[in-house]
Design an enzyme around this catalytic site. Structure first.
Site, PDB file in Angstrom:
ATOM      1  N   HIS A 270     -10.672 -31.738  -1.968  1.00  0.00           N
ATOM      2  CA  HIS A 270     -10.999 -30.661  -2.917  1.00  0.00           C
ATOM      3  C   HIS A 270     -12.509 -30.594  -3.088  1.00  0.00           C
ATOM      4  O   HIS A 270     -13.201 -31.592  -3.016  1.00  0.00           O
ATOM      5  CB  HIS A 270     -10.347 -30.943  -4.285  1.00  0.00           C
ATOM      6  CG  HIS A 270     -10.281 -29.735  -5.150  1.00  0.00           C
ATOM      7  ND1 HIS A 270     -11.319 -29.340  -5.960  1.00  0.00           N
ATOM      8  CD2 HIS A 270      -9.325 -28.799  -5.287  1.00  0.00           C
ATOM      9  CE1 HIS A 270     -10.978 -28.228  -6.594  1.00  0.00           C
ATOM     10  NE2 HIS A 270      -9.784 -27.874  -6.214  1.00  0.00           N
ATOM     11  N   ASP A 327      -1.930 -27.953  -3.868  1.00  0.00           N
ATOM     12  CA  ASP A 327      -1.091 -27.336  -2.822  1.00  0.00           C
ATOM     13  C   ASP A 327      -0.202 -28.324  -2.092  1.00  0.00           C
ATOM     14  O   ASP A 327       0.672 -27.908  -1.315  1.00  0.00           O
ATOM     15  CB  ASP A 327      -1.998 -26.627  -1.803  1.00  0.00           C
ATOM     16  CG  ASP A 327      -2.701 -25.444  -2.447  1.00  0.00           C
ATOM     17  OD1 ASP A 327      -3.942 -25.437  -2.486  1.00  0.00           O
ATOM     18  OD2 ASP A 327      -1.993 -24.564  -2.966  1.00  0.00           O
TER      19      ASP A 327
HETATM   20  C1  SDX Z   1      -7.443 -24.911  -3.494  1.00  0.00           C
HETATM   21  O1  SDX Z   1     -11.831 -24.625  -5.676  1.00  0.00           O
HETATM   22  C2  SDX Z   1     -10.687 -24.705  -6.196  1.00  0.00           C
HETATM   23  O2  SDX Z   1     -10.527 -24.990  -7.345  1.00  0.00           O
HETATM   24  C3  SDX Z   1      -9.536 -24.354  -5.276  1.00  0.00           C
HETATM   25  C4  SDX Z   1      -8.152 -24.582  -5.860  1.00  0.00           C
HETATM   26  C5  SDX Z   1      -7.886 -23.628  -6.984  1.00  0.00           C
HETATM   27  O3  SDX Z   1      -7.073 -23.961  -7.852  1.00  0.00           O
HETATM   28  O4  SDX Z   1      -8.424 -22.508  -6.928  1.00  0.00           O
HETATM   29  O5  SDX Z   1      -8.049 -25.901  -6.364  1.00  0.00           O
HETATM   30  C6  SDX Z   1      -7.068 -24.362  -4.828  1.00  0.00           C
HETATM   31  O6  SDX Z   1      -7.996 -24.199  -2.717  1.00  0.00           O
HETATM   32  C7  SDX Z   1      -7.165 -26.361  -3.193  1.00  0.00           C
HETATM   33  C8  SDX Z   1      -7.638 -26.758  -1.760  1.00  0.00           C
HETATM   34  C9  SDX Z   1      -6.559 -26.309  -0.765  1.00  0.00           C
HETATM   35  N1  SDX Z   1      -7.054 -26.518   0.627  1.00  0.00           N
HETATM   36  C10 SDX Z   1      -6.537 -27.463   1.399  1.00  0.00           C
HETATM   37  O7  SDX Z   1      -5.729 -28.309   1.024  1.00  0.00           O
HETATM   38  C11 SDX Z   1      -7.044 -27.421   2.836  1.00  0.00           C
HETATM   39  C12 SDX Z   1      -7.407 -28.839   3.278  1.00  0.00           C
HETATM   40  N2  SDX Z   1      -8.571 -29.281   2.472  1.00  0.00           N
HETATM   41  C13 SDX Z   1      -9.848 -29.119   3.137  1.00  0.00           C
HETATM   42  O8  SDX Z   1      -9.973 -27.915   3.881  1.00  0.00           O
HETATM   43  C14 SDX Z   1     -10.999 -29.444   2.206  1.00  0.00           C
HETATM   44  O9  SDX Z   1     -10.691 -30.589   1.515  1.00  0.00           O
HETATM   45  C15 SDX Z   1     -11.510 -28.406   1.231  1.00  0.00           C
HETATM   46  C16 SDX Z   1     -11.840 -27.123   1.897  1.00  0.00           C
HETATM   47  C17 SDX Z   1     -10.543 -28.187   0.126  1.00  0.00           C
HETATM   48  C18 SDX Z   1     -12.792 -28.980   0.689  1.00  0.00           C
HETATM   49  O10 SDX Z   1     -13.630 -29.164   1.801  1.00  0.00           O
HETATM   50  P1  SDX Z   1     -15.054 -29.819   1.626  1.00  0.00           P
HETATM   51  O11 SDX Z   1     -15.815 -29.134   0.582  1.00  0.00           O
HETATM   52  O12 SDX Z   1     -15.689 -30.003   2.974  1.00  0.00           O
HETATM   53  O13 SDX Z   1     -14.645 -31.250   1.073  1.00  0.00           O
HETATM   54  P2  SDX Z   1     -15.622 -32.445   0.948  1.00  0.00           P
HETATM   55  O14 SDX Z   1     -17.057 -32.016   0.967  1.00  0.00           O
HETATM   56  O15 SDX Z   1     -15.141 -33.255  -0.210  1.00  0.00           O
HETATM   57  O16 SDX Z   1     -15.355 -33.274   2.310  1.00  0.00           O
HETATM   58  C19 SDX Z   1     -15.831 -34.598   2.379  1.00  0.00           C
HETATM   59  C20 SDX Z   1     -15.482 -35.067   3.772  1.00  0.00           C
HETATM   60  C21 SDX Z   1     -15.963 -34.138   4.861  1.00  0.00           C
HETATM   61  O17 SDX Z   1     -16.236 -34.927   5.987  1.00  0.00           O
HETATM   62  P3  SDX Z   1     -17.834 -35.341   6.259  1.00  0.00           P
HETATM   63  O18 SDX Z   1     -18.597 -34.040   6.365  1.00  0.00           O
HETATM   64  O19 SDX Z   1     -18.246 -36.189   5.089  1.00  0.00           O
HETATM   65  O20 SDX Z   1     -17.763 -36.109   7.590  1.00  0.00           O
HETATM   66  O21 SDX Z   1     -14.053 -35.147   3.921  1.00  0.00           O
HETATM   67  C22 SDX Z   1     -13.652 -34.307   4.981  1.00  0.00           C
HETATM   68  C23 SDX Z   1     -14.746 -33.303   5.196  1.00  0.00           C
HETATM   69  O22 SDX Z   1     -14.772 -32.884   6.550  1.00  0.00           O
HETATM   70  N3  SDX Z   1     -12.413 -33.662   4.569  1.00  0.00           N
HETATM   71  C24 SDX Z   1     -11.235 -33.818   5.185  1.00  0.00           C
HETATM   72  C25 SDX Z   1     -10.325 -33.047   4.436  1.00  0.00           C
HETATM   73  N4  SDX Z   1     -10.957 -32.461   3.414  1.00  0.00           N
HETATM   74  C26 SDX Z   1     -12.256 -32.849   3.492  1.00  0.00           C
HETATM   75  N5  SDX Z   1     -10.866 -34.538   6.270  1.00  0.00           N
HETATM   76  C27 SDX Z   1      -9.549 -34.446   6.623  1.00  0.00           C
HETATM   77  N6  SDX Z   1      -8.617 -33.720   5.944  1.00  0.00           N
HETATM   78  C28 SDX Z   1      -8.970 -33.013   4.845  1.00  0.00           C
HETATM   79  N7  SDX Z   1      -8.071 -32.312   4.190  1.00  0.00           N
END
Ligand code: SDX
Length: 393
Positions: A270, A327
């Site tokens: 998140h 989700d």
């Molecule tokens: C919602 O904003 C909100 O409030 C949204 C929401 C709402 O109520 O409106 O809460 C609803 O959208 C929830 C999120 C639903 N999406 C998913 O579940 C899709 C999977 N999640 C990822 O796409 C991701 O976690 C995001 C998009 C939600 C967040 O991405 P970020 O901003 O890149 O997350 P981060 O900066 O915390 O990531 C840290 C690291 C990164 O790697 P590095 O760059 O440090 O090497 O963790 C990795 C990311 O690549 N990472 C993941 C991951 N999510 C983040 N690796 C594997 N699987 C994942 N799901």
């Protein structure tokens, strides 16, 4: 990667905004609607009461609540023009595509309430969006399965009406299971608002130009559709189906950690929560309850729980603070309610509509409102002269 939340464009921008509606503490896993903890609202309130709280800022008195319920029932029917309008879509359209179109079309059918400077227009537009979104959502579903539309009934509650419009057919009575209606009402509470998420920011940005609330809401629906945002609930189920059994989990965990692999664990991670999403905790408990009370067992729930158990003990997920989000388990409940995956994000729209429109009104009423225009870091070519086509290589 520019961090919008510290970057100062030198003028007031929508990159960060002030709001009184929702508070999130990502490190502590706290979520408050107008100061009330989501756990208490989930346990003690209902969706329309939470809508009143989010929109008006205070919990309603009994009289205010009853009047609000009456107004929402009054507005729940849609203009007859929607029956012709929806016929313009292909039957195999995704319900979200129809939702984007139908909500945007409200600008045409309800143009008597689009003067955004008029507080009563702001209020009636909000009532219309909240009241009609279940009807439009059910129509989007019925249209794609070629069944006749079922219209809202005044004797049914908000969640009950939606289930009835989704599943009833003219030829026979439909029994609304109170367990299902309660589960859906709770799901809607948990999705009602979430401060400046991508879709809420989209609604604010669209509305900041003076666009009417229906057009702004339609923009929000388009943004929510993405798999990284509201589309994740549908993507989680597809991911669990693809994993197929618990012994395939390690392979998918490895792929999620591999930077060269675009696969991400859907429903995990998140932007703000670096701890367990408080909504996911409530939904996880609800998913287990509803499965125990219905089928008794759900292979996808078993895989989801095993996946969570393994991920939460894996150093990659621990180090990056990746936890289940809202989700991860919601799709399990939708499936138990018989809701098709194509409608999962539509349910998210139904819950989030009140948050979008409350934030839209808060932004419109801000005397210092600016037109949203985030700045950028330009990283393209420096100025250069035009090259005639016969001189290009
Ligand atoms: C919602 O904003 C909100 O409030 C949204 C929401 C709402 O109520 O409106 O809460 C609803 O959208 C929830 C999120 C639903 N999406 C998913 O579940 C899709 C999977 N999640 C990822 O796409 C991701 O976690 C995001 C998009 C939600 C967040 O991405 P970020 O901003 O890149 O997350 P981060 O900066 O915390 O990531 C840290 C690291 C990164 O790697 P590095 O760059 O440090 O090497 O963790 C990795 C990311 O690549 N990472 C993941 C991951 N999510 C983040 N690796 C594997 N699987 C994942 N799901």
């Amino acid at each position: 990667k520019m961090n919008l939340f510290t970057y100062d464009p030198g003028y007031k921008s929508t990159a960060s905004c002030e709001s009184k509606i929702t508070y999130i503490d990502g490190d502590e896993g706290i979520l408050l609607y107008r100061g009330y903890p989501i756990e208490q609202l989930a346990e003690k309130s209902n969706f329309l009461e939470v809508c009143y709280l989010i929109f008006y800022g205070e919990l309603p008195t009994q009289e205010q609540y009853e009047e609000f319920v009456y107004v929402i029932k009054h507005h729940s029917m849609v203009h007859e023009g929607f029956r012709d309008f929806i016929n313009g879509f292909r039957r195999d359209a995704h319900p979200m595509a129809i939702m984007v179109g139908m909500v945007g079309a409200m600008s045409a059918f309800y143009h008597d309430s689009t003067d955004i400077t008029n507080p009563s227009h702001q209020e009636i537009s909000a009532h219309r969006l909240l009241a009609k979104i279940p009807t439009i959502a059910a129509m989007s579903y019925k249209y794609t399965i070629g069944q006749p539309f079922i219209y809202p009934r005044n004797d049914l509650g908000y969640a009950e009406n939606f289930l009835h419009m989704m599943y009833a057919v003219p030829a026979e009575p439909y029994h609304i299971d109170p367990l299902y209606a309660k589960a859906l009402d709770l799901i809607l509470i948990l999705h009602a608002d979430h401060e400046q998420n991508a879709s809420a920011s989209t609604v604010r940005l669209a509305g900041s130009s003076g666009a009417n609330p229906f057009a702004a809401a339609s923009a929000g629906i388009g943004c929510l559709w993405g798999a990284a945002h509201g589309g994740a609930n549908e993507a989680v189920i597809r991911m669990l189906e693809k994993i197929g059994s618990a012994n395939h989990i390690p392979e998918f965990i490895a792929r999620a950690k591999d930077k060269d692999d675009s696969f991400r664990l859907m429903g995990f991670g998140h932007r703000v929560y670096k701890h367990y999403d408080p909504r996911a905790k409530i939904i996880r408990k609800m998913a287990i309850d509803i499965i125990n009370k219905t089928s008794g067992n759900d292979p996808l729930l078993n895989i989801a729980m095993k996946l969570e158990e393994i991920a939460l003990t894996d150093e990659y997920f621990i180090e990056k603070k990746l936890y289940p989000n809202v989700d991860f388990y919601s799709g399990i409940i939708y499936k138990a309610l018989g809701i098709p995956t194509s409608m999962f994000t539509v349910i998210f729209v139904m819950g989030r509509m009140i948050g979008w429109i409350a934030q839209w009104r808060e932004m419109i009423q801000d005397p210092e409102r600016v037109i949203g225009r985030p700045r950028q870091n330009y990283i393209g070519h420096a100025s250069r002269d035009f090259v005639p086509i016969d001189e290009r290589k």
